[in-house]
Every structure is written in structure tokens, then in C-alpha cells.
Design an enzyme around this catalytic site. Structure first.
Site, PDB file in Angstrom:
ATOM      1  N   THR A  26      -0.505   7.891  -1.063  1.00  0.00           N
ATOM      2  CA  THR A  26      -1.944   7.455  -1.697  1.00  0.00           C
ATOM      3  C   THR A  26      -2.834   6.726  -1.031  1.00  0.00           C
ATOM      4  O   THR A  26      -4.069   6.685  -1.353  1.00  0.00           O
ATOM      5  CB  THR A  26      -1.677   7.072  -3.183  1.00  0.00           C
ATOM      6  OG1 THR A  26      -1.064   5.970  -3.230  1.00  0.00           O
ATOM      7  CG2 THR A  26      -0.839   8.303  -4.001  1.00  0.00           C
TER       8      THR A  26
ATOM      9  N   ARG B 283       0.804  -1.079  -0.112  1.00  0.00           N
ATOM     10  CA  ARG B 283       0.032  -0.011   0.036  1.00  0.00           C
ATOM     11  C   ARG B 283       0.795   1.361  -0.131  1.00  0.00           C
ATOM     12  O   ARG B 283       1.501   1.498   0.945  1.00  0.00           O
ATOM     13  CB  ARG B 283      -0.963  -0.056   1.095  1.00  0.00           C
ATOM     14  CG  ARG B 283      -2.083   0.826   1.310  1.00  0.00           C
ATOM     15  CD  ARG B 283      -2.951   0.652   2.461  1.00  0.00           C
ATOM     16  NE  ARG B 283      -2.003   0.952   3.578  1.00  0.00           N
ATOM     17  CZ  ARG B 283      -3.027   1.349   4.869  1.00  0.00           C
ATOM     18  NH1 ARG B 283      -4.297   1.323   4.661  1.00  0.00           N
ATOM     19  NH2 ARG B 283      -2.274   1.779   5.787  1.00  0.00           N
TER      20      ARG B 283
ATOM     21  N   ASP C 204       4.960  -5.876   9.555  1.00  0.00           N
ATOM     22  CA  ASP C 204       6.043  -5.504  10.386  1.00  0.00           C
ATOM     23  C   ASP C 204       6.384  -6.369  11.867  1.00  0.00           C
ATOM     24  O   ASP C 204       7.371  -6.648  12.170  1.00  0.00           O
ATOM     25  CB  ASP C 204       6.190  -4.121  10.802  1.00  0.00           C
ATOM     26  CG  ASP C 204       6.695  -3.104   9.730  1.00  0.00           C
ATOM     27  OD1 ASP C 204       7.139  -3.648   8.693  1.00  0.00           O
ATOM     28  OD2 ASP C 204       6.423  -1.878   9.915  1.00  0.00           O
TER      29      ASP C 204
ATOM     30  N   ASP D   1       1.091  -2.535  12.386  1.00  0.00           N
ATOM     31  CA  ASP D   1       1.433  -3.115  11.009  1.00  0.00           C
ATOM     32  C   ASP D   1       1.591  -4.361  11.071  1.00  0.00           C
ATOM     33  O   ASP D   1       2.653  -5.050  11.768  1.00  0.00           O
ATOM     34  CB  ASP D   1       2.584  -2.207  10.281  1.00  0.00           C
ATOM     35  CG  ASP D   1       3.085  -2.356   8.958  1.00  0.00           C
ATOM     36  OD1 ASP D   1       2.783  -3.747   8.866  1.00  0.00           O
ATOM     37  OD2 ASP D   1       3.138  -1.645   7.989  1.00  0.00           O
TER      38      ASP D   1
HETATM   39  C1  PRP Z   1      -1.013  -4.117   4.878  1.00  0.00           C
HETATM   40  C2  PRP Z   1      -2.041  -5.419   4.905  1.00  0.00           C
HETATM   41  C3  PRP Z   1      -2.913  -5.421   3.847  1.00  0.00           C
HETATM   42  C4  PRP Z   1      -2.835  -4.029   3.557  1.00  0.00           C
HETATM   43  C5  PRP Z   1      -4.297  -3.522   3.925  1.00  0.00           C
HETATM   44  O1  PRP Z   1      -0.069  -4.635   3.824  1.00  0.00           O
HETATM   45  O2  PRP Z   1      -1.354  -6.643   5.221  1.00  0.00           O
HETATM   46  O3  PRP Z   1      -2.279  -6.031   2.563  1.00  0.00           O
HETATM   47  O4  PRP Z   1      -1.947  -3.079   4.196  1.00  0.00           O
HETATM   48  O5  PRP Z   1      -4.521  -2.247   3.657  1.00  0.00           O
HETATM   49  P1  PRP Z   1      -5.608  -1.534   2.672  1.00  0.00           P
HETATM   50  O6  PRP Z   1      -6.864  -2.621   3.165  1.00  0.00           O
HETATM   51  O7  PRP Z   1      -5.741  -0.402   3.018  1.00  0.00           O
HETATM   52  O8  PRP Z   1      -5.109  -1.814   1.254  1.00  0.00           O
HETATM   53  P2  PRP Z   1       0.991  -3.559   3.620  1.00  0.00           P
HETATM   54  O9  PRP Z   1       0.917  -2.606   2.328  1.00  0.00           O
HETATM   55  O10 PRP Z   1       1.558  -2.729   4.903  1.00  0.00           O
HETATM   56  O11 PRP Z   1       2.098  -4.345   3.036  1.00  0.00           O
HETATM   57  P3  PRP Z   1       3.169  -5.434   3.863  1.00  0.00           P
HETATM   58  O12 PRP Z   1       2.175  -6.692   4.169  1.00  0.00           O
HETATM   59  O13 PRP Z   1       4.262  -5.941   2.817  1.00  0.00           O
HETATM   60  O14 PRP Z   1       3.769  -4.788   4.895  1.00  0.00           O
HETATM   61  N1  URA Z   2      -2.099  -2.561   7.257  1.00  0.00           N
HETATM   62  C1  URA Z   2      -1.668  -2.930   8.570  1.00  0.00           C
HETATM   63  O1  URA Z   2      -0.715  -3.876   8.619  1.00  0.00           O
HETATM   64  N2  URA Z   2      -2.327  -2.558   9.387  1.00  0.00           N
HETATM   65  C2  URA Z   2      -3.374  -1.507   9.500  1.00  0.00           C
HETATM   66  O2  URA Z   2      -4.003  -1.281  10.558  1.00  0.00           O
HETATM   67  C3  URA Z   2      -3.637  -1.201   8.152  1.00  0.00           C
HETATM   68  C4  URA Z   2      -3.149  -1.583   7.187  1.00  0.00           C
END
Ligand code: PRP
Ligand code: URA
Length: 209
Positions: A108, A104, A203, A200
């Protein structure tokens, strides 16, 4: 309109409370996500079609049931979705696993695709798309779009925590996809994080923060 299934089982809610705690480290976080995924998988697979087979027990021949067809594919959204795969595979060890890489954009909040590899027979399988966090819904909605482009028609979204905004987005974009969550939280904050949420998920799973 699709159905939202919320799992209020005490074991799931207890484990989720420990995951939310900021003092919970990556090892315990990972283990709990695996355990909850197994518990959720039990219900998510409740409507798998069955076929009658003949089995010879040590006593006699009998008609009994096995799962019919090509069964399942589990598709985690990278990275955090990876944390749900082993827990589901504990119950469905023959499920194939595809991967969709999305992150994400922090400015944006729009999903950016960087990888997609699905099983070659994905369109014949029921797809369990897994990602612990359904926040704005942008990532899950885009991932469902990719999977549909590959010809898949039978898709379920399995998440740990959802914001109402994310549920609304997925239901609007994909009214045919049922959503399974352990909890629906209050809202999103100004950075698109789920409140109260658990921070997150990627993370915390991988210790990258
Ligand atoms: C997080 C989570 C989802 C997304 C949710 O991933 O695991 O994939 O955000 O957000 P949304 O519903 O607003 O799209 P992230 O983009 O942080 O990537 P990561 O899993 O690699 O940390
Ligand atoms: N992605 C995450 O990992 N946590 C949130 O709360 C939103 C998006």
C-alpha cells in the site's frame, strides 16, 4: 507554505554521489551519511535562539552569546533515520533523542507505526525529525503528526534525498514544517522508490540486503 532548503554545498554533493553508487558498501555508506548529517546540521541550526551571558575570560568580563532555552531533540524515523543521529549529535551533543518506528507497507506504501518514544519535555524543544529518504512523504507526514499530538510546535524535517511528491505531501499536510534536503531527485518509480535515489537506505545502512 513551508520553505524547502536544498544544500548544494560541494562537499555534500560529492559525498552524496558516493552514497548513490551501488558499489558503496554499508561501512562507507554509514560514514558518509554521518558526515553529511553533520554538515547539514550546521545550517539547520542556524536560527537557534541565543541569550546573552556574562563570561570572565582570562583578560576581562564580557557579554557573549549562548543558545537559549531547552534546545533540541533529534527524532529519527526507524530504521534509516538512525544513520543521521550521530552526525547531528557531533555538533549538538546535549540534544535528546526520541525514536519513531514506522515502516512503509510495500503493497500500500502506507506507513505502519510500531514504536514511539519521545523525550518527556519534547514539547519544549525544537524537534529535528530525521530520515534520509522522503519518497511518497507518507512516513514523514505521519511522524510529524505523532510529534504534533505530543504538543510539539517547532519541527524541522531533515532528509538526504527527496522526491517532489514527498515534498508536496509534507507541505500540504504540515505547511508549518520546514524541509531541509541535500538533493531533490526526479521522481518516484512504480514501487515508490526515489529515482535515481540510492535504493533502500535502511538496507544499505545495515547490510540487510
Ligand atoms: C524508508 C525510509 C523512509 C520511508 C520513505 O523506510 O527510510 O522512512 O521509507 O518512504 P515514504 O516517504 O514513501 O514513506 P522503510 O519503510 O523502508 O523502513 P526501514 O527504514 O526500516 O527500512
Ligand atoms: N525508502 C528508501 O529507502 N528508498 C527509497 O527510494 C524510497 C523509500
Amino acid at each position: 507554505m513551508s520553505t524547502v532548503h536544498v544544500f548544494d554545498h560541494p562537499l555534500i554533493q560529492h559525498k552524496l554521489s558516493i552514497m548513490r553508487d551501488e558499489k558503496t558498501g554499508p561501512k562507507e555508506f554509514r560514514e558518509l551519511l554521518t558526515e553529511i548529517s553533520t554538515l547539514m546540521a550546521f545550517e539547520v541550526t542556524r536560527d537557534l535562539p541565543l541569550k546573552t551571558v556574562t563570561v570572565k575570560t582570562p583578560i576581562c568580563e564580557t557579554q557573549t552569546n549562548k543558545i537559549a532555552g531547552k534546545k533540541l531533540a533529534i527524532v529519527p524515523i526507524l530504521r534509516a533515520g538512525l544513520g543521521m543521529v550521530d552526525g547531528i549529535r557531533a555538533l549538538v551533543p546535549t540534544a535528546k533523542v526520541g525514536h519513531i518506528g514506522l515502516y512503509r507497507d510495500p503493497k500500500t506504501l502506507e506507513p505502519v507505526e510500531y514504536y514511539c518514544k519521545l523525550p518527556s519535555d519534547a514539547e519544549e524543544r525544537e524537534i529535528l525529525l530525521v530520515d534520509p529518504m522522503l519518497a511518497t512523504g507518507g512516513s514523514s507526514s505521519a511522524a510529524i503528526g505523532f510529534i504534533k499530538k505530543r504538543g510539539c510546535k517547532n519541527i524541522k524535517l531533515v532528509s538526504l534525498i527527496a522526491a517532489p511528491e514527498g515534498i508536496e505531501r509534507v507541505q500540504k499536510d504540515h505547511p508549518d514544517v520546514d524541509i531541509f534536503v541535500a538533493h531533490v531527485d526526479e521522481k518516484l518509480n512504480e514501487h515508490g522508490y526515489i529515482v535515481p535515489g540510492l535504493g533502500d537506505a535502511g538496507d544499505r545502512l545495515f547490510g540487510t540486503k
